[in-house]
Motif scaffolding. Sequence first.
Motif: not given
Length: 360
Positions: A250-255
């Motif tokens: 989720t840090k890399k892909f907050p979406n």
Amino acid sequence: MSTGLNIKKEGQYDLVSLGALVHRLDPGIIPFRKATECKIHVSGGEYNVVANLADCFRLKTAVVTALVKYPIGELIRERVRAMGVEGIYKEFEHNGVNGPNMAAVYSDRGFGSRAPVVFYNRSNEAAALLKPGDINWDAIFEKGVRWFHSGGIFAALSETTGELIIEGMKAAKKSGAITSFDLNYRAKLWNIWGGEEKAAEVISRIVEHVDVLVGNEEDLQKGLGIPGPEVTAKSKLDPSVFLAMIEDVTKKFPNVKVVATTLREVHSTNRHSWSAVAWINGQSYQAPTAQLDVYDRVGGGDGFASGFIYGLLNGEEPEQAVKLGWAHGALLTTYPGDTTMATIDEVRAFAKGGSARIQR
């Protein structure tokens, strides 16, 4: 508990998937080198989800894919229709000799201490020829689509299929549809044109547009290039490694609002321990563990994904959505073929613990 997903209440399609259709030749428990006959199952990681949702869960679904106009293509078209799925096809002519082809998957079931065997013939596969510009996304999404789904098997087929997924994801987001992606990392497919490094590059660009991600810790590591954590799992049923990776995902892909996977410990080909876990909008949920007597393991993961997505689309509580996916995936391993033969009542009964021996 909110899922963090803003799901449309209605649309002409509850879910549309983009992927490849294949036919799987299944000699049962006989190894191929000794086989004298086979059953034919129509399959595809992305297709299985819409087929399950249509047949078991009675949702309105469609598959966007390639189809070749020859007898195998017509067999596949008929099976898609029989499952209640609308086919949205780019059609190809077969030249009578070498294609384009509908891919073949060969898979004997194994038995007891003998493991299943899977290998492919995807030579000159029509689905691998699909590219951006081939699909009229506006015509699909203007009808109203609640959810759009694709997966890593289709992304791995060629340099153009991943780009088509991105094009479809962008159109889906523009229309307000929820997007999901099953990482389904397959080393055999990626290795012929780039391996893990290429997979991580392509899939990372896709996941930038994804709300719901399906995949285990190996998928996350090899499909997204995310390093594994320092945590050591106690068993295949221990979700700690998977959950420890969520922060990096989720840090890399907050979406990404939801990440889910099955948990399976294989005791023999026909005896598995089975569970599932999901991280949903900051909270984690785990299904019970069931002891399964497995008839055919192919499609169990897609069975989980479809039941889980159904739960989210139907507004179920997050824990119940996980249990519905777990229950449907478990039932699917008791049938021949890759797609469901379960009813929604059977799935709900299993989810309550009524149809299997369950350890708590």
